[in-house]
Design an enzyme around this catalytic site. Structure first.
Site, PDB file in Angstrom:
ATOM      1  N   GLN A 181       1.852  -7.553 -14.171  1.00 47.03           N
ATOM      2  CA  GLN A 181       0.579  -7.136 -14.704  1.00 47.03           C
ATOM      3  C   GLN A 181      -0.045  -5.957 -14.571  1.00 47.03           C
ATOM      4  OE1 GLN A 181      -1.415 -11.485 -14.483  1.00 47.03           O
ATOM      5  NE2 GLN A 181      -1.904 -10.692 -16.547  1.00 47.03           N
TER       6      GLN A 181
ATOM      7  N   HIS B 174       4.801 -15.471 -15.760  1.00 48.60           N
ATOM      8  CA  HIS B 174       4.872 -13.858 -15.983  1.00 48.60           C
ATOM      9  C   HIS B 174       5.994 -13.405 -15.190  1.00 48.60           C
ATOM     10  CE1 HIS B 174       1.238 -12.568 -17.894  1.00 48.60           C
ATOM     11  NE2 HIS B 174       0.400 -13.520 -17.014  1.00 48.60           N
TER      12      HIS B 174
ATOM     13  N   CYS C 122      -5.643 -14.413 -20.290  1.00 53.86           N
ATOM     14  CA  CYS C 122      -4.677 -13.658 -19.505  1.00 53.86           C
ATOM     15  C   CYS C 122      -5.537 -12.258 -19.445  1.00 53.86           C
ATOM     16  CB  CYS C 122      -3.457 -13.750 -20.279  1.00 53.86           C
ATOM     17  SG  CYS C 122      -2.018 -12.738 -19.437  1.00 53.86           S
ATOM     18  N   LEU C 123      -5.228 -11.707 -18.409  1.00 56.21           N
ATOM     19  CA  LEU C 123      -5.787 -10.118 -18.278  1.00 56.21           C
ATOM     20  C   LEU C 123      -4.840  -9.422 -19.108  1.00 56.21           C
ATOM     21  CD1 LEU C 123      -6.630 -10.200 -14.456  1.00 56.21           C
ATOM     22  CD2 LEU C 123      -8.027 -10.587 -16.516  1.00 56.21           C
TER      23      LEU C 123
ATOM     24  N   HIS D  82       1.178 -20.850 -15.177  1.00 53.89           N
ATOM     25  CA  HIS D  82       0.676 -19.625 -16.038  1.00 53.89           C
ATOM     26  C   HIS D  82       1.313 -18.242 -15.280  1.00 53.89           C
ATOM     27  CE1 HIS D  82      -2.103 -16.979 -18.577  1.00 53.89           C
ATOM     28  NE2 HIS D  82      -1.709 -16.079 -17.607  1.00 53.89           N
ATOM     29  N   GLU D  83       1.034 -18.105 -13.965  1.00 52.36           N
ATOM     30  CA  GLU D  83       1.617 -16.728 -13.086  1.00 52.36           C
ATOM     31  C   GLU D  83       3.178 -16.753 -12.963  1.00 52.36           C
ATOM     32  OE1 GLU D  83      -0.769 -14.521 -12.917  1.00 52.36           O
ATOM     33  OE2 GLU D  83      -2.410 -15.751 -13.675  1.00 52.36           O
TER      34      GLU D  83
ATOM     35  N   GLY E  34      -6.119 -15.195 -11.590  1.00 45.33           N
ATOM     36  CA  GLY E  34      -4.634 -15.052 -11.097  1.00 45.33           C
ATOM     37  C   GLY E  34      -4.016 -13.712 -11.633  1.00 45.33           C
TER      38      GLY E  34
HETATM   39 ZN    ZN Z   1      -1.560 -14.064 -17.681  1.00 47.68          ZN
END
Ligand code: ZN
Length: 172
Positions: free
Chosen positions: A51, A140, A94-95, A136-137, A46
């Site tokens: 991000q 963000h 998480c990226l 989670h997304e 995701g």
């Molecule tokens: Zn993340």
């Protein structure tokens, strides 16, 4: 399609509240393509637009975990409509916080709504990895990171580590 650089903690952009998408323009379609490309390259399941530094309410996801049968999802202005009482613990990453994984407890099932790239409103139920991922997304888009659910001690430790790394990079 372009792979865009990822925004990493402690970058304060990650704390911005993203703005709703008003209209699906060619720029929005281009952004969706770039987000998918960046997500698959990372690789991740995701990615939120912030991000890659763009504060708009857009998310890409693919929880199929298969190279052969990709199931890309593009969620525009997604929102959670309902969450189950029952919780579930899942080890998240998480990226924007590379190579850090920790268990997070969240509602086990959710119902969510979003607009797709054709401008259609979609309502969907999710459980398992998809439920975790969508929560989670969407976090963000509201400037929330999964480390916010950890103890202060754990969160401080990971923030300190990434602040040091950022300073090293700036000094190099
Ligand atoms: Zn993340």
């Amino acid at each position: 399609m372009t792979i865009r650089p990822l925004v990493i903690i402690p970058d304060s952009k990650l704390r911005l509240i993203s703005e709703p998408v008003k209209e699906i323009t060619s720029e929005i379609r281009q952004l969706a393509d770039d987000m998918l490309e960046t997500m698959y390259d990372a690789p991740g399941v995701g990615l939120a637009a912030i991000q890659i530094g763009i504060p708009v309410r857009m998310v890409t996801m693919d929880v199929s975990k298969s190279e052969d049968e990709r199931q890309p999802m593009v969620l525009i202005n997604p929102e959670i409509l309902w969450t189950s009482e029952e919780k579930r613990i899942y080890e998240e990453g998480c990226l924007s916080i590379p190579e850090y994984y920790e268990e997070v407890e969240r509602p086990d099932r959710v119902r969510f709504r979003y607009m797709d790239l054709q401008g259609e409103t979609v309502e969907q139920d999710a459980d398992g990895l998809l439920a975790t991922c969508v929560q989670h997304e969407i976090d963000h888009l509201n400037g929330v990171l999964f480390i916010d659910y950890l103890s202060k001690l754990k969160r401080d430790r990971v923030m300190t580590k990434f602040k040091k790394a950022a300073r090293r990079e700036a000094g190099a």
